[in-house]
Design a protein around this motif. Structure first.
Motif, PDB file in Angstrom:
ATOM      1  N   VAL A 257       0.843  -1.204   0.000  1.00  0.00           N
ATOM      2  CA  VAL A 257       0.000   0.000   0.000  1.00  0.00           C
ATOM      3  C   VAL A 257       0.876   1.250   0.000  1.00  0.00           C
ATOM      4  N   ARG A 258       0.512   2.246  -0.819  1.00  0.00           N
ATOM      5  CA  ARG A 258       1.230   3.530  -0.834  1.00  0.00           C
ATOM      6  C   ARG A 258       0.240   4.674  -0.672  1.00  0.00           C
ATOM      7  N   LEU A 259       0.663   5.710   0.006  1.00  0.00           N
ATOM      8  CA  LEU A 259      -0.128   6.941   0.082  1.00  0.00           C
ATOM      9  C   LEU A 259       0.524   7.978  -0.836  1.00  0.00           C
ATOM     10  N   SER A 263       1.810  16.133   0.326  1.00  0.00           N
ATOM     11  CA  SER A 263       3.162  16.208   0.884  1.00  0.00           C
ATOM     12  C   SER A 263       4.157  15.329   0.115  1.00  0.00           C
ATOM     13  N   GLY A 264       3.625  14.462  -0.753  1.00  0.00           N
ATOM     14  CA  GLY A 264       4.542  13.632  -1.519  1.00  0.00           C
ATOM     15  C   GLY A 264       3.969  12.248  -1.752  1.00  0.00           C
ATOM     16  N   THR A 265       4.846  11.338  -2.155  1.00  0.00           N
ATOM     17  CA  THR A 265       4.402   9.954  -2.339  1.00  0.00           C
ATOM     18  C   THR A 265       5.199   9.077  -1.394  1.00  0.00           C
ATOM     19  N   GLU A 266       4.519   8.069  -0.919  1.00  0.00           N
ATOM     20  CA  GLU A 266       5.131   7.244   0.122  1.00  0.00           C
ATOM     21  C   GLU A 266       5.145   5.794  -0.329  1.00  0.00           C
ATOM     22  N   GLN A 267       6.204   5.110  -0.037  1.00  0.00           N
ATOM     23  CA  GLN A 267       6.201   3.658  -0.184  1.00  0.00           C
ATOM     24  C   GLN A 267       6.415   3.123   1.210  1.00  0.00           C
ATOM     25  N   SER A 268       5.338   2.730   1.860  1.00  0.00           N
ATOM     26  CA  SER A 268       5.420   2.481   3.294  1.00  0.00           C
ATOM     27  C   SER A 268       5.935   1.085   3.623  1.00  0.00           C
TER      28      SER A 268
END
Ligand SMILES: NC(=O)c1ccc[n+]([C@@H]2O[C@H](COP(=O)([O-])OP(=O)(O)OC[C@H]3O[C@@H](n4cnc5c(N)ncnc54)[C@H](O)[C@@H]3O)[C@@H](O)[C@H]2O)c1
Length: 335
Positions: A257-259, A263-268
């Protein structure tokens, strides 16, 4: 051809436990016995999987109740355990590396004679679905002529010092998987240049990190990057760059899952913890291939010759790191 392979696991440590569970879960295998001189470790592992246990390794290697053994004992015992088992008519899945020195592998191959085909060496990464797909697509010409390969392999944390003492050092213990991968992806290797680092003073070994450049006889160059520590988890990446494109195996995570927001893109989430989680499917596919070959009597692959070639490259890497020179391999030595 028998339906099921009766298997004993020799060594109830980290990788022995992985293999024992994989055997228990395979529908054409039966986990019969777990052997370890540490009777508590053997009994503890066997009990959870419905198998018998023993602290008598020799008896397990020759038991009439087993058709095959998985040799997951410390590296210096791989050759004697394999020779005893093959001498008793068993098929053997032998963990990597085959031995600590090429001379010992040569003696083993000579002793195995016509039975060498009964031995598989545990280069599990060849069986990883992503690696297998990359290799098949490279063979199919999808990236054109392979020019450069990058293999990054970092463990989350170093193994205990008792393990390191008998491991043979980073090149023979850890890099060996990447050396096999390099051979798998670019074929024969003509020369090796290696640089070692000692980054973590707590690691009781000559090197705990290394960078290697391997030049293939095809002209392709593979770079291997290793470390015994990685705070983000088990770091396993491969890139094959060719004249017509690039194939890549990216790191795997427990969550995909990524948000993406203002503020940006996340690879959690960190990478998967370690080899058990990352290569679970590879170990299952490796065992499946071993069982199939053992039951049908066809030669095992990766073979002991593949184990020898990777170990010869590891020896060359050690010499290169020690002397600061590039080591050229002769056909007889390492390919
Ligand atoms: N393919 C892979 O992904 C992979 C991963 C880890 C380890 N390995 C290899 O597997 C081997 C074992 O590594 P590990 O991490 O499981 O080590 P470990 O130290 O966790 O386990 C080794 C086990 O072998 C047992 N042992 C010692 N002498 C024995 C004997 N005579 N007979 C039977 N068992 C004996 C020890 O008591 C211990 O339980 C090493 O050669 C290592 O290179 C391969």
């Amino acid at each position: 051809m028998a339906d099921r392979l009766r298997i004993a696991v020799i060594g109830a440590g980290r990788i022995g436990a992985v293999h024992a569970r994989t055997i228990r879960d395979h529908d054409r295998a039966e986990l019969v016995l777990v052997a370890d001189p540490d009777a508590t470790a053997a009994a503890g592992l066997a009990a959870t999987l419905g198998a018998d246990s023993t602290d008598d390794t020799e008896a397990a290697l020759t038991s009439e109740a087993v058709d095959a053994v998985v040799v997951a004992s410390p590296t210096p015992l791989h050759v004697p355990h394999t020779l005893t088992a093959v001498g008793a008519g068993k098929a053997v899945l032998m963990e990597k590396p085959v031995a600590l020195e090429v001379a010992a592998v040569d003696a083993c191959i000579a002793a195995l004679g016509e039975h060498a085909g009964r031995v598989m060496v545990g280069f599990n990464r060849r069986f990883d679905p992503s690696v297998a797909e990359v290799q098949a697509r490279v063979q199919a010409g999808q990236v054109g002529t392979v020019e450069q390969v990058t293999i990054i392999s970092r463990d989350p944390a170093p193994p205990p010092s008792e393990y390191l003492k008998v491991s043979g050092g980073i090149f023979k213990d850890m890099t060996i998987h990447d050396l096999d991968m390099a051979r798998h992806l670019i074929g024969d290797i003509a020369s090796v240049h290696a640089v070692g680092q000692h980054l973590d003073p707590a690691v009781d070994d000559v090197y705990d990190a290394a960078t290697l450049t391997l030049t293939g006889t095809s002209g392709a160059v593979a770079v291997v990057v290793n470390s015994r520590h990685s705070v983000a988890g088990y770091d396993q990446r491969i890139e094959v760059f060719g004249s017509a494109g690039t194939l890549e195996v990216i790191n795997q995570r427990a969550s995909s899952v990524r948000l993406h927001d203002a503020s940006g893109t996340e690879q959690s989430g960190p990478f998967l913890p370690f080899f058990l989680e990352r290569y679970q499917r590879a170990y299952a596919a490796e065992l499946g291939a071993f069982i199939e070959a053992a039951l049908s009597g066809t030669p095992q692959s990766p073979s002991i010759a593949d184990g020898r070639a990777a170990l010869a490259l590891a020896e060359a890497a050690g010499e290169s790191a020690r002397t600061g020179t590039t080591i050229t391999l002769t056909q007889e030595v390492a390919r």
